[in-house]
Motif scaffolding. Structure first.
Motif, PDB file in Angstrom:
ATOM      1  N   GLU A  64       0.514  -1.404  -0.382  1.00  0.00           N
ATOM      2  CA  GLU A  64       0.044  -0.479  -0.108  1.00  0.00           C
ATOM      3  C   GLU A  64       0.498   1.441  -0.093  1.00  0.00           C
ATOM      4  O   GLU A  64       2.019   1.798   0.811  1.00  0.00           O
ATOM      5  CB  GLU A  64      -1.039   0.200   1.538  1.00  0.00           C
ATOM      6  N   GLY A  65       0.736   2.030  -1.165  1.00  0.00           N
ATOM      7  CA  GLY A  65       1.259   3.153  -0.749  1.00  0.00           C
ATOM      8  C   GLY A  65       2.785   3.035  -1.805  1.00  0.00           C
ATOM      9  O   GLY A  65       4.132   4.027  -1.705  1.00  0.00           O
ATOM     10  N   GLY A  66       2.951   1.466  -1.812  1.00  0.00           N
ATOM     11  CA  GLY A  66       4.448   1.487  -2.197  1.00  0.00           C
ATOM     12  C   GLY A  66       5.210   1.994  -3.986  1.00  0.00           C
ATOM     13  O   GLY A  66       3.561   1.038  -4.558  1.00  0.00           O
ATOM     14  N   HIS A  67       5.279   1.085  -3.976  1.00  0.00           N
ATOM     15  CA  HIS A  67       5.968   0.858  -5.832  1.00  0.00           C
ATOM     16  C   HIS A  67       7.103   0.013  -5.480  1.00  0.00           C
ATOM     17  O   HIS A  67       8.627   0.506  -4.740  1.00  0.00           O
ATOM     18  CB  HIS A  67       6.294   1.910  -6.261  1.00  0.00           C
ATOM     19  N   TRP A  74      11.521  -2.864  -4.296  1.00  0.00           N
ATOM     20  CA  TRP A  74      10.282  -2.526  -3.454  1.00  0.00           C
ATOM     21  C   TRP A  74      10.813  -1.138  -2.626  1.00  0.00           C
ATOM     22  O   TRP A  74      11.710  -0.986  -1.255  1.00  0.00           O
ATOM     23  CB  TRP A  74       9.435  -3.237  -3.008  1.00  0.00           C
ATOM     24  N   ARG A  75      10.038  -0.122  -2.687  1.00  0.00           N
ATOM     25  CA  ARG A  75      10.379   0.580  -1.820  1.00  0.00           C
ATOM     26  C   ARG A  75       9.072   0.898  -0.963  1.00  0.00           C
ATOM     27  O   ARG A  75       7.884   1.274  -2.006  1.00  0.00           O
ATOM     28  CB  ARG A  75      10.387   2.141  -2.858  1.00  0.00           C
ATOM     29  N   LEU A  76       8.902   1.008  -0.022  1.00  0.00           N
ATOM     30  CA  LEU A  76       7.184   0.471   1.101  1.00  0.00           C
ATOM     31  C   LEU A  76       7.596   2.173   1.669  1.00  0.00           C
ATOM     32  O   LEU A  76       8.248   2.772   1.876  1.00  0.00           O
ATOM     33  CB  LEU A  76       7.597  -0.389   2.076  1.00  0.00           C
ATOM     34  N   ALA A  77       6.236   2.713   1.939  1.00  0.00           N
ATOM     35  CA  ALA A  77       5.243   3.908   2.231  1.00  0.00           C
ATOM     36  C   ALA A  77       5.243   2.921   3.656  1.00  0.00           C
ATOM     37  O   ALA A  77       5.120   4.817   4.588  1.00  0.00           O
ATOM     38  CB  ALA A  77       4.268   4.637   1.548  1.00  0.00           C
ATOM     39  N   MET A  78       4.508   2.102   4.111  1.00  0.00           N
ATOM     40  CA  MET A  78       4.578   1.950   5.313  1.00  0.00           C
ATOM     41  C   MET A  78       5.348   0.906   5.165  1.00  0.00           C
ATOM     42  O   MET A  78       5.104  -0.337   4.851  1.00  0.00           O
ATOM     43  CB  MET A  78       3.131   2.047   6.017  1.00  0.00           C
TER      44      MET A  78
END
Length: 175
Positions: A64-67, A74-78
């Motif tokens: 969620e919110g990552g890309h 992976w770059r995670l938003a949370m």
């Protein structure tokens, strides 16, 4: 002007699924039965298994919110919490997979199972979510014959007062 007063047409049933039967839209909706050839496992039964030993628990909830970066990381938003010992494959439960995700998922499963298509696999995401269903269907279609779907997902796990732990995307890199 009259067209503005008419109700909007409902989303056609066909628009929810692709030609192969994978759910491609509105993933958060009730799911009433497991995909063909896939068993449904109750949270109580799943909680009796030892992840990594008795079965491989496979989480396919999106980041969620990552890309995913261009190098596959992976770059995670949370932070993401999952069943302890589960292997997280973000985005692998979508009906239409982004480039590289399908190969990354299938190669990861082959590595984790040691090529054994009879290894017990438990797929999940959240309750009332089609992504675990899609991923279970996908593995069954690839010849894995001991595939189970935990329909209640992480909520079913926590309803049993079982803890969740922080998860990282499997392998950290998707080609």
């Amino acid at each position: 002007m009259i067209a503005l007063l008419l109700p909007a047409p409902a989303l056609a049933q066909d628009a929810l699924f692709d030609a192969e039967g994978y759910r491609i839209a509105h993933y958060r909706a009730p799911v009433h039965s497991a995909p063909p050839g896939v068993g449904r496992i109750a949270p109580q039964a799943a909680a009796q298994l030892r992840p990594g030993r008795d079965a491989l628990f496979i989480d396919v909830l999106p980041a969620e919110g990552g890309h995913r970066e261009s190098d596959g990381r992976w770059r995670l938003a949370m932070p993401h919490k999952s069943i302890p010992g589960a292997h997280w494959f973000p985005e692998a439960g979508r009906g239409e997979l982004a480039p590289g995700i399908g190969d990354w998922f299938m190669q990861g499963i082959a590595r984790l199972t040691g090529g054994r298509r009879d290894r017990m696999l438990i797929l999940f995401c959240r309750s009332d979510c089609w992504m675990g269903w899609n991923a279970a269907k996908r593995l069954r279609a690839q010849g894995y014959d001991n595939v189970w779907w935990l329909a209640e997902g992480v909520e079913g796990w926590t309803d049993l007062k079982r803890p969740l732990s922080r998860a990282r995307p499997e392998g950290g890199v998707a080609p």
